[in-house]
Design an enzyme around this catalytic site. Structure first.
Site, PDB file in Angstrom:
ATOM      1  N   VAL A   1     -42.411  -7.465 -10.598  1.00  0.00           N
ATOM      2  CA  VAL A   1     -41.052  -6.996 -10.883  1.00  0.00           C
ATOM      3  C   VAL A   1     -40.774  -5.844  -9.919  1.00  0.00           C
ATOM      4  CG1 VAL A   1     -39.494  -6.049 -12.621  1.00  0.00           C
ATOM      5  CG2 VAL A   1     -41.297  -7.641 -13.309  1.00  0.00           C
TER       6      VAL A   1
ATOM      7  N   HIS B   1     -44.811  -4.675 -17.191  1.00  0.00           N
ATOM      8  CA  HIS B   1     -45.627  -5.044 -18.352  1.00  0.00           C
ATOM      9  C   HIS B   1     -44.803  -5.882 -19.340  1.00  0.00           C
ATOM     10  CE1 HIS B   1     -47.574  -1.117 -17.143  1.00  0.00           C
ATOM     11  NE2 HIS B   1     -48.621  -1.919 -17.176  1.00  0.00           N
TER      12      HIS B   1
END
Ligand code: PAF
Length: 280
Positions: A176, A37
């Site tokens: 990620v 995020h």
């Protein structure tokens, strides 16, 4: 960082932020924030003058048997993380702010919403498309940022924005990963130590398919079989799907062209998803 809870305060913030040519970047989330995020926020901050994150665990995208009530709610930690990276605002609405009583309208992106994750999670993407539409209408950002990790969600939102002529740029931000390749997810915290180890098989399966593709294998079925084998070998038995689709449209193809591989599987009780564009 300002915390906004109601529509009126949000409206004032948006008005002010858009003044004098300001560019608003928006990151919708369900909280339980992690580096994935934060990468979205960092991306927004590169080109936007104001960045706002929403935290709303959206009930309409969870099925009756899913983890809505158990979904992690970690606001104080989320707030500290956002403050650390100098996010400008966080929108923290109650369900009534998002869904005032008497609502009758839903957004259906079909047939995209009924495939892949949508096949085993009926109604999920209708819930996502509806809440994202409401949030975009409330926040009125110039750009909205979504993780490539939720590949089908990103594709569906791009489709919806195009179909409904919504005035927002949709930006996809790369996955990620942990050092061993596991894609970051708020649900990884449910994994036991053994499951956490098994979960790395999703990334290994994607890499194996990518390597086969790069060596000239174009048959979707062969690429999928190679990936499944790695999942089974690691002890993952509850595979929802392993599919190779067209990277942009998610159309099925027998002989692949510009493909993305998408995987959804349960590791223990936790459903994980991952994907990889095979040509990169
Ligand atoms: O990806 C998510 O976290 C959610 O699906 C979203 C986009 C915030 C909508 O609730």
């Amino acid at each position: 960082m300002i915390v906004i809870e109601d529509r009126q305060s949000l409206d004032s913030w948006v008005e002010q932020s858009r003044m004098w040519g300001g560019k608003v970047g928006f990151i919708p989330t369900m909280g339980a924030l992690h580096e994935g995020h934060l990468a979205l926020v960092r991306e927004a901050k590169k080109t936007c003058t104001q960045t706002i994150v929403s935290i709303f665990v959206n009930p309409t995208q969870f099925g009756p048997e899913e983890d809505f009530s158990q979904y992690p709610r970690t606001f104080e930690k989320d707030r500290a993380l956002l403050e650390e990276i100098a996010c400008d605002a966080v929108f923290l609405p109650s369900p009534e702010v998002i869904y005032p009583p008497g609502g009758q309208t839903y957004v259906a992106v079909e047939p995209l919403a009924s495939q892949l994750c949508g096949a085993s999670r009926p109604g999920h993407f209708q819930g996502v498309a509806t809440v994202v539409t409401i949030l975009l209408n409330l926040v009125r950002p110039h750009a909205a940022y979504f993780g490539v990790k939720d590949y089908q969600q990103l594709t569906l939102i791009k489709q919806m924005v195009r179909d409904l002529a919504m005035a927002v740029e949709v930006v996809g931000v790369p996955i990620v990963r942990e050092e061993d390749g596991l894609a970051l997810s708020s649900r990884n915290r449910y994994l036991t130590a053994k499951e956490r180890q098994q979960a790395t098989a999703l990334y290994k399966a994607l890499l194996a398919a990518q390597s086969l593709f790069k060596n000239g294998e174009l048959k979707a079925i062969k690429l999928e079989k190679a990936a499944r084998k790695i999942l089974y070998e690691s002890g993952i038995e509850q595979i929802d799907y392993v599919e190779v689709r067209h990277r942009k449209t998610l159309a099925c193809q027998l002989s692949v062209e510009d493909p993305v591989m998408l995987i959804a599987a349960k590791v223990g009780k936790t459903r994980l998803i991952d994907n990889m564009v095979l040509s990169t």
